[in-house]
Design an enzyme around this catalytic site. Structure first.
Site, PDB file in Angstrom:
ATOM      1  N   THR A 216      27.743  36.298  18.680  1.00 18.98           N
ATOM      2  CA  THR A 216      27.378  37.245  17.540  1.00 18.98           C
ATOM      3  C   THR A 216      25.895  37.595  17.536  1.00 18.98           C
ATOM      4  O   THR A 216      25.171  36.749  17.906  1.00 18.98           O
ATOM      5  CB  THR A 216      27.965  36.849  16.112  1.00 18.98           C
ATOM      6  OG1 THR A 216      27.343  35.303  15.979  1.00 18.98           O
ATOM      7  CG2 THR A 216      29.360  36.756  16.065  1.00 18.98           C
ATOM      8  N   ASN A 218      22.625  38.075  15.123  1.00 20.07           N
ATOM      9  CA  ASN A 218      22.327  37.859  13.943  1.00 20.07           C
ATOM     10  C   ASN A 218      21.290  38.526  13.356  1.00 20.07           C
ATOM     11  O   ASN A 218      20.290  38.532  13.830  1.00 20.07           O
ATOM     12  CB  ASN A 218      22.155  36.340  13.424  1.00 20.07           C
ATOM     13  CG  ASN A 218      23.262  35.386  13.651  1.00 20.07           C
ATOM     14  OD1 ASN A 218      24.073  35.448  14.584  1.00 20.07           O
ATOM     15  ND2 ASN A 218      23.442  34.323  12.717  1.00 20.07           N
ATOM     16  N   GLU A 271      26.305  38.976  10.701  1.00 21.90           N
ATOM     17  CA  GLU A 271      26.455  38.710  12.268  1.00 21.90           C
ATOM     18  C   GLU A 271      27.449  39.548  12.839  1.00 21.90           C
ATOM     19  O   GLU A 271      28.291  39.788  12.055  1.00 21.90           O
ATOM     20  CB  GLU A 271      26.490  37.310  12.553  1.00 21.90           C
ATOM     21  CG  GLU A 271      27.670  36.654  11.927  1.00 21.90           C
ATOM     22  CD  GLU A 271      27.578  35.013  12.022  1.00 21.90           C
ATOM     23  OE1 GLU A 271      27.590  34.814  13.264  1.00 21.90           O
ATOM     24  OE2 GLU A 271      27.729  34.329  11.232  1.00 21.90           O
TER      25      GLU A 271
END
Length: 326
Positions: A216, A218, A271
């Site tokens: 992911t 962020n 995220e």
């Protein structure tokens, strides 16, 4: 999936220094937070009036938001702060954007002095477009549409009043914020006329997503735009540093907002997992996250295996939703 950075609009901060190419003009003024559909009706009227008169179309807005200066204790979280706000306004097709620095001294102008100095003397306005609910500007919050009409008659400019807008409800920035607080990003988009956007720089997180097979990106905590309620969303991830024609500029994503309760997290984060992409190096890039559909609330799972099942389901749902939205 709007880019917003598409304008050659003239921008300045002092009405007294309005570029000569924009005088005379047709103008409007306001905060326009979110640039929602109600705002767009006013702006579209501005553009139509300007085209009809073969004059430039100009918006006057303020930074910071006046409530942040005059009543900081009750200042709203801005839907589209700073440069995001300006990009949204510039993308409407206007010719000029005057972003006036708002101060307590500026707020002390009498409403009639504000209209005359800004629009008559500064912009050489031929017509001023205002919403029917325009009121509460100038010292004592006494400025309203009737005062503007009187000043138009006295100083030789037309006043075009746009009625309140909304289908069964009033389109307003407050209504957008309420829906975002509830996680109703589809309801917010109905008012905005586009998915809600949050902009920020990608920073390092705990790298749990990569370990789980879903890396992911962020967003920094000081991102721009109202972050919706905790939950999982389907949306679009736009890499603003890439050119518009780049194939990886806009990517479908599953977006998580919350504290990662399965890992006993305490820091609220945004995220995004770009669907089926594990090859992206995004650290330091400025990106936009557009929230399209709320998939589910944030949950605390009893095991990593349960979390992985839920994440796979989230990704499948996001893929199905977004595959038909390009």
């Amino acid at each position: 999936m709007l880019g917003f950075r598409v304008s050659l609009v003239l921008r300045w901060t002092d009405p007294a220094e309005t570029p000569a190419t924009l005088r005379p003009c047709v103008a409007t003024f306001g905060n326009f937070d979110g640039v929602h559909r109600g705002h767009r009706v006013v702006i579209d009227t501005l553009l139509a009036e300007a085209a009809r008169r073969a004059l430039p179309a100009v918006i006057v807005t303020f930074d910071p938001h006046p409530v942040q200066v005059l009543h900081p204790e009750r200042a709203p979280e801005l839907i589209s702060p700073g440069t995001l706000h300006e990009e949204l306004l510039e993308a409407t097709g206007i010719d000029g954007l005057c972003v006036v620095p708002f101060t307590t001294a500026y707020a002390q102008q009498l409403p009639e002095d504000y209209i005359v100095s800004t629009f008559v003397e500064g912009l050489g306005v031929a017509a001023l477009v205002v919403g029917a609910d325009t009121k509460g500007f100038g010292r004592g919050y006494t400025g309203d549409v009737e005062l503007i009409r009187d000043l138009g008659a006295a100083h030789g400019f037309d006043v075009v009043v746009v009625a309140d807008q909304g289908e069964g409800m009033r389109w307003s920035s407050t209504a957008v914020r309420e829906r975002l607080r509830d996680g109703d990003v589809e309801g917010a988009a109905e008012i905005l006329g586009r998915p809600h956007r949050v902009v920020g720089t990608i920073v390092h997180g705990f790298h749990r997503g990569r370990e789980l097979g879903y890396p992911t990106a962020n967003l920094e905590r000081r991102s721009r735009g109202v972050v919706p309620a905790d939950g999982v969303y389907a949306g679009w991830f736009t890499r603003l540093d890439l050119p518009a024609e780049h194939p990886d500029r806009v990517l479908p994503a599953a977006i998580s907002v919350g504290t990662n309760p399965t890992f006993d997290g305490t820091q609220r984060t945004v995220e995004a997992y770009c669907l089926d992409r594990t090859d992206l190096d995004l650290y330091g890039e400025e990106v936009a996250v557009d929230f399209v559909v709320h998939l589910r609330p944030t949950l605390k799972f009893d095991s990593i295996d349960e979390l992985l099942v839920a994440m796979a389901r989230d990704v499948d749902q996001a893929r199905d939703i977004l595959s038909g939205a390009r």
